[in-house]
Each structure stands twice: as C-alpha cells, then as structure tokens.
Design an enzyme around this catalytic site. Structure first.
Site, PDB file in Angstrom:
ATOM      1  N   GLY A 156       0.812  -1.213   0.000  1.00 29.27           N
ATOM      2  CA  GLY A 156       0.000   0.000   0.000  1.00 29.27           C
ATOM      3  C   GLY A 156       0.845   1.263   0.000  1.00 29.27           C
ATOM      4  O   GLY A 156       0.502   2.249  -0.665  1.00 29.27           O
ATOM      5  N   ALA A 187      -2.157  -6.644   0.191  1.00 31.61           N
ATOM      6  CA  ALA A 187      -2.620  -8.014   0.436  1.00 31.61           C
ATOM      7  C   ALA A 187      -2.577  -8.408   1.911  1.00 31.61           C
ATOM      8  O   ALA A 187      -3.402  -9.190   2.375  1.00 31.61           O
ATOM      9  CB  ALA A 187      -1.752  -8.987  -0.371  1.00 31.61           C
ATOM     10  N   HIS A 188      -1.606  -7.853   2.651  1.00 28.82           N
ATOM     11  CA  HIS A 188      -1.363  -8.424   3.994  1.00 28.82           C
ATOM     12  C   HIS A 188      -2.412  -8.050   5.028  1.00 28.82           C
ATOM     13  O   HIS A 188      -2.386  -8.561   6.140  1.00 28.82           O
ATOM     14  CB  HIS A 188       0.056  -8.057   4.481  1.00 28.82           C
ATOM     15  CG  HIS A 188       0.240  -6.618   4.871  1.00 28.82           C
ATOM     16  ND1 HIS A 188       0.100  -6.196   6.175  1.00 28.82           N
ATOM     17  CD2 HIS A 188       0.563  -5.515   4.150  1.00 28.82           C
ATOM     18  CE1 HIS A 188       0.341  -4.893   6.236  1.00 28.82           C
ATOM     19  NE2 HIS A 188       0.616  -4.460   5.009  1.00 28.82           N
ATOM     20  N   THR A 208      11.625  -7.493 -11.254  1.00 24.49           N
ATOM     21  CA  THR A 208      11.011  -8.793 -11.519  1.00 24.49           C
ATOM     22  C   THR A 208       9.722  -8.916 -10.713  1.00 24.49           C
ATOM     23  O   THR A 208       9.703  -8.648  -9.514  1.00 24.49           O
ATOM     24  CB  THR A 208      11.998  -9.921 -11.120  1.00 24.49           C
ATOM     25  OG1 THR A 208      13.194  -9.711 -11.862  1.00 24.49           O
ATOM     26  CG2 THR A 208      11.424 -11.294 -11.409  1.00 24.49           C
ATOM     27  N   CYS A 226       2.833   3.104  14.090  1.00 23.42           N
ATOM     28  CA  CYS A 226       4.024   3.956  14.083  1.00 23.42           C
ATOM     29  C   CYS A 226       3.997   4.902  15.268  1.00 23.42           C
ATOM     30  O   CYS A 226       5.010   5.165  15.887  1.00 23.42           O
ATOM     31  CB  CYS A 226       4.084   4.776  12.807  1.00 23.42           C
ATOM     32  SG  CYS A 226       3.936   3.747  11.381  1.00 23.42           S
TER      33      CYS A 226
HETATM   34  C1  LIG Z   1      -4.707   3.112   5.574  1.00 25.34           C
HETATM   35  C2  LIG Z   1      -3.361   2.534   5.285  1.00 25.34           C
HETATM   36  N1  LIG Z   1      -2.679   2.954   4.208  1.00 25.34           N
HETATM   37  C3  LIG Z   1      -1.482   2.452   3.877  1.00 25.34           C
HETATM   38  C4  LIG Z   1      -0.879   1.494   4.648  1.00 25.34           C
HETATM   39  C5  LIG Z   1       0.453   0.941   4.232  1.00 25.34           C
HETATM   40  O1  LIG Z   1       0.286  -0.307   3.618  1.00 25.34           O
HETATM   41  P1  LIG Z   1       1.506  -1.327   3.437  1.00 25.34           P
HETATM   42  O2  LIG Z   1       1.824  -1.838   4.803  1.00 25.34           O
HETATM   43  O3  LIG Z   1       0.991  -2.393   2.528  1.00 25.34           O
HETATM   44  O4  LIG Z   1       2.621  -0.564   2.835  1.00 25.34           O
HETATM   45  C6  LIG Z   1      -1.529   1.030   5.805  1.00 25.34           C
HETATM   46  C7  LIG Z   1      -0.890   0.027   6.665  1.00 25.34           C
HETATM   47  O5  LIG Z   1      -0.710   0.204   7.843  1.00 25.34           O
HETATM   48  C8  LIG Z   1      -2.809   1.560   6.129  1.00 25.34           C
HETATM   49  O6  LIG Z   1      -3.485   1.150   7.192  1.00 25.34           O
END
Ligand SMILES: Cc1ncc(COP(=O)(O)O)c(C=O)c1O
Length: 387
Positions: free
Chosen positions: A73, A201-202, A238, A323
C-alpha cells in the site's frame, strides 16, 4: 506470538490456503513472469500473473490493465501521488484529510519540496471528512483529492461516492488509499469515480510485500523507480508472482460471512467494555464504522500501559497507529477528531479477523476489566470517590 491477536488492522495472519496457492510459484514454477524470455516457463508465469491481475481488478470493478502490482500500500500511494504530480510537470495543488495514513501525508510533505501545494481538510468527531471544508479547499489548480476508504485507527468509512462526484463535476482526479478497507468494505472504482486506488494483500490474509495501484486507463503517471519496463512501464523489477497469486487468492476468500463474524466480535467487545468498565468512550461509530476496527478511550490511564499489560497476558492490540505507538505521541487521528490530549493518550485499537473467536473476546474482556481497574487505582488522575 501472542495467543490472542487483535491487531488485524496492522497486519493479518496468512491464510494457509493462500500459502498453498503460492507454494508452487516459490518452489517449482519460479520463472520470471515478464513473458519476454521466450521459454515456456516464463510464458506460463506471465499467464498466471495476468490471471491474478484480473481477479484483483474484478474485486473493485476495474479492468485488468488498470492494475499495477507494487510492493504494498505504501508504494501504491507513493506511485499515485508522486506519479501524478510529476507527470503534470507544473505547480499543482492536492487536497487530502488530516487523518490519512503516513504513506499519504508524508508523500505530500515530500511533494511540497517539489513545489506541489496541498491542503489538509478537517474531520468531525467521528472522523468523517467535513464536506463543506473539502469543497472550499478545491482550487482551479487542484489536480487530485486523496481520501482514504477506511481510517486505520478508528475505522471511519469515508463517503467516497459523494467525494468522487464532487471531483468528477470539477474535472479533478480522485485517489483513495483503500488499504484498510479493501476486502472488508466493498467499493467500486467506477461508481465512485476513482482515478487511482491503493490496495495491499497483507491486511486480508494475503502475503506481505505485495499490493497494487488501480489506475484508470486515461490517467497519466510518471514512474517513481527506474529500471526495466514491467507493469505497463510504471513499476520496474522482476514481478512478485507468488505474492500476486496470494493476493488474488486472499481477496477471493473474503466472504460476507467473514465480515459478519468480525462485525459481531467488534460489537461484542465494545458492548462488553461499555457494560463493565466505567469512563470509556468509543472513538468513531459502531454502526457506520468498518467491521474490523474499534477504538476505545479509557479515561485517566495511558493506552501504552494497557497495551503492555494485555501483552503480558498474551493479548496483542494497539494504541493509536502502529508507528505512533512507537513514538509515544498522542494519536494525530484522535487529535484531529477533536479529542483532548489526555483522551488521545488513553486510547486502544482492537481489530479483528475471521481467525478470532468469541472465546478470545471473552478472555480479552476479562483481562481488560482487571487491567483497567488496577491501573486506575495507581493513576493520580482517577476521581477519588469513584476509584
Ligand atoms: C490506511 C493505510 N494505508 C497504507 C498502509 C500501508 O500499507 P503497506 O503496509 O501495505 O505498505 C496502511 C498500513 O498500515 C494503512 O493502514
């Protein structure tokens, strides 16, 4: 690993079925899927990659060629915002909300150094975007609005259709960070007038390290990394075929009954807390929020202390966003929702998945009752007569 995991808005367990689907592409069918190597294994891999792309596209009513695989993301949000602003090659303006994820907010801060302005729009006490403020923030030079689908801390679902309509009427692009909503809260890129959308995906029992950006066909982006010409010349490197296959399987496996289950667990925990623990507030809305997140403030005590005590009893939850819990700062999301500093410090996020059980929620409630009562006995802030 904690015995009870209630931090599914941060990440989720890989579904064993997803792993099974990925295994052949890690062990036997490991050829690179670029398709230009001229041998059969690579062509087969390419076909599999395209199937995964089509599955992901279907889940949001997009076309396969509108899906660009990324590492997650964060990269998808970076590609959307940096890519669009840089493609325009002229000073521009973007609009977003004060409660977006850091992968949006910090990307916009970085863009500011390249001469791109942005405006942060406020939210109400439930975390909903203030639409009047949003409309007032739009300027003739606004190129894009970026509003998340689901907030990562409090679970607020933003009215994307309304925002998409406002953007479309003014010819402004519309991006959503759908990372914490995809698969759990339905959305349709066409009905929502979206130009761009970030997925990962996670958060839905897929593997870590794979995500995607939806990019409407007519939207022009500059790449943000340089190398080969994969992913429509927008994302070199890749391709992560096992990841893409896992991501597609993961979204296929998100069923309405799973959503009902997590919604039930969410309500069970909140009503249990409200019934048995005094001085608590829900941050966000139980009925209109995402099914997998609740955020609760326990007055007079620190969220960090609750987190540590829960951890000692084998229960994983979160304070604010992951964070921010490291930085021990009050959550910027709760502050933007108008919560005073003390309340923003005392908040806990519990987030659920289909692998959680009612028994786990009962155990969490029992643990919370004891922990909150003990911490309040020690807190100088607890009102005397009721302590
Ligand atoms: C709303 C939102 N955007 C973006 C992210 C970042 O996604 P990724 O961990 O796949 O980089 C997160 C993950 O904590 C999220 O909750």
């Amino acid at each position: 690993m904690n015995e009870i995991y209630l931090d599914n808005a941060t990440t989720t367990q890989l579904d064993p079925w997803v792993l099974e689907e990925m295994k052949p592409f890690l062990l036997q069918e490991y050829a690179a899927p670029s398709g230009h190597f001229g041998y059969q294994a690579s062509l087969d891999a390419k076909e599999k990659l395209e199937q995964a792309r089509a599955t992901i596209a279907r889940s949001i009513n997009a076309e396969p060629e509108e899906i660009i695989f990324t590492s997650g993301g964060t990269e998808a949000n970076n590609l959307a915002l940096l890519g669009l602003a840089r493609a325009l090659k002229k000073p521009a303006h973007l609009v977003t909300t004060a409660i977006e994820h850091e992968s949006v907010l910090n990307t916009l801060k970085a863009l500011k150094k390249e001469g791109v302005e942005f405006t942060l729009v406020g939210v109400d006490q439930n975390g909903l975007i203030k639409l009047d403020e949003f409309k007032a923030a739009l300027r003739p030079e606004t190129i894009l609005c970026s509003v998340q689908l689901v907030n990562q801390e409090v679970g607020t679902i933003q009215p994307l259709k309304k925002i998409g309509k406002l953007c479309a009427e003014r010819g402004i692009g519309f991006h959503t960070d759908a990372v914490n909503g995809w698969g759990r809260v339905g959305f349709d890129v066409k009905k929502t007038n979206l130009s761009l959308a970030a997925l990962t995906a996670h958060k839905i029992h897929g593997p870590k390290g794979i995500g995607a950006l939806y990019k409407r066909k007519d939207v022009k982006l500059s790449p943000i990394m340089y190398g080969g010409y994969n992913e429509f010349e927008l994302r070199p490197g890749t391709e992560n075929l096992p990841g893409a296959v896992g991501m597609a399987r993961a979204v296929e496996m998100m069923k309405p009954e799973h959503i009902e289950h997590i919604d039930k667990l969410k309500r069970m925990l909140w009503w249990g807390i409200k019934k048995d623990i005094p001085w608590v507030h829900l941050n966000g809305s139980i009925d209109r929020g995402a099914p997998h997140i609740i955020n609760v403030t326990f007055d007079y005590i620190e969220g960090e202390s609750i987190l540590l005590h829960l951890d000692m009893q084998g229960i994983a939850a979160a304070t604010g966003s992951a964070c921010f819990s490291k930085a021990l700062e009050a959550s910027y999301v709760l502050l933007a929702m108008g919560r005073p500093h003390e309340q923003a410090h005392g908040s806990m996020r519990f987030s659920f998945s289909r692998f959680n059980t009612e028994e786990e929620i009962k155990r969490t409630l029992d643990a919370l009752k004891g922990i909150v009562a003990d911490l309040r006995k020690l807190s100088p802030l607890t009102p005397d007569k009721e302590a």
